[in-house]
Design an enzyme around this catalytic site. Sequence first.
Site, PDB file in Angstrom:
ATOM      1  N   LYS A 111     -27.933  -8.552 -64.313  1.00 40.22           N
ATOM      2  CA  LYS A 111     -28.155  -9.628 -65.287  1.00 40.22           C
ATOM      3  C   LYS A 111     -29.504 -10.304 -65.079  1.00 40.22           C
ATOM      4  CE  LYS A 111     -23.496 -11.224 -66.500  1.00 40.22           C
ATOM      5  NZ  LYS A 111     -22.569 -12.359 -66.408  1.00 40.22           N
ATOM      6  N   LYS A 192     -19.819  -0.210 -69.605  1.00 44.84           N
ATOM      7  CA  LYS A 192     -18.600  -0.980 -69.896  1.00 44.84           C
ATOM      8  C   LYS A 192     -18.712  -1.788 -71.189  1.00 44.84           C
ATOM      9  CE  LYS A 192     -19.335  -5.380 -67.692  1.00 44.84           C
ATOM     10  NZ  LYS A 192     -18.895  -6.543 -67.048  1.00 44.84           N
ATOM     11  N   LYS A 195     -19.046  -8.364 -74.009  1.00 48.61           N
ATOM     12  CA  LYS A 195     -19.266  -9.295 -75.120  1.00 48.61           C
ATOM     13  C   LYS A 195     -20.744  -9.611 -75.294  1.00 48.61           C
ATOM     14  CE  LYS A 195     -17.129 -12.523 -71.915  1.00 48.61           C
ATOM     15  NZ  LYS A 195     -15.864 -13.158 -71.617  1.00 48.61           N
TER      16      LYS A 195
END
Length: 325
Positions: A111, A192, A195
């Site tokens: 991230k 994966k 969202k």
Amino acid sequence: MERVLSGIQPTGAVTLGNYIGAMQRFVQMQEEADCYFCVVNMHALTIPQDPELLKQRTIDLVAIYLATGLDPAKSTIFVQSQVPAHAEAAWLLQCVARVGELNRMVQFKEKGKGSESVLAGLYTYPVLMAADILLYNPKRVPVGEDQKQHLELTREIAERFNRDYAEIFTLPEPYIGEVGARIMGLDNPTKKMSKSADSEFNYITLLDEPKKIEKKLKRAVTDSENVIRFDPVAKPGISNLLNIYSSLSGKSIKELEKQYEGLGYGQFKKDLIEVTIDHLAPIQSRFHEIRNSGEVEQVLKQGREKAAAVADETLKRIKDAMGII
Ligand code: TYM
């Protein structure tokens, strides 16, 4: 009774990945364990958020918890920020965790991408998660595969604390399902479902309308073999759809392979669309009912009190062991 704790971030729509990897199993576990489920809104702040939207999504996620079948008479449902012990314990445990450990966290590396402007909270995020967990001394923590490393860190922190200060913590086990621990993106089944994906064709959300579900599943990536067989390496798309189908229908993957022997992807997708829409319909109608009633506020008031009673007690022991008056 065995204790269980888990949490989900209110950072956008809840996906089928969150549901199958975590929530669906929360509902099963409340029948057999003393369960604590929280909405981890302080974790959401590790990436910039719109304050009004964050408030709304926090309440929505509680309503989704209830709509999927979590029962406040069986589970303690609460919001992380409403139990201040979490933030306090996170600081204390930051003084137990080591930078070397945080440097190894894959999710931070993915991230943060090494950027200087990444928030410091994203770096220390796993310690807040360790605090969420250790304050309740749960035996099992139901999560998807992607949280495994954070659970390992939690155990390391707990072990070190037990050794260096006082034997306070139970070592929590990650509880990861055999099927559905890692639901993949519909548009890219090698990564994966998330969202925060760029395209909405990556995921299905729990509140997607039937038309949208149909469109997304029709577009889901498969392969050219036209044979329904579970093989995540050679057939990641179909294997992912089999995982979803199995989790939502309760049929095993073996049963499904048998059911679709000799049939092609057209029939398989058509049925999966129906299974998904039918599974989500009652959740969606309950969500709207709950959201328009005063139920969430009531549940949170009770949940906060129950959670704080446990968390405050553990926090007191942590502080005492560390010499914090
Ligand atoms: P979060 O909010 O990203 O995800 C919530 C849960 O959903 C699971 N999950 C998936 N499972 C299967 N397939 C997927 N594609 C998929 N995507 C998400 C996650 O594994 C998770 O179980 N750090 C946590 C939240 C957290 C927490 C905690 C969890 C904070 N404190 C204490 C457990 C205990 C997170 O970001 O999850």
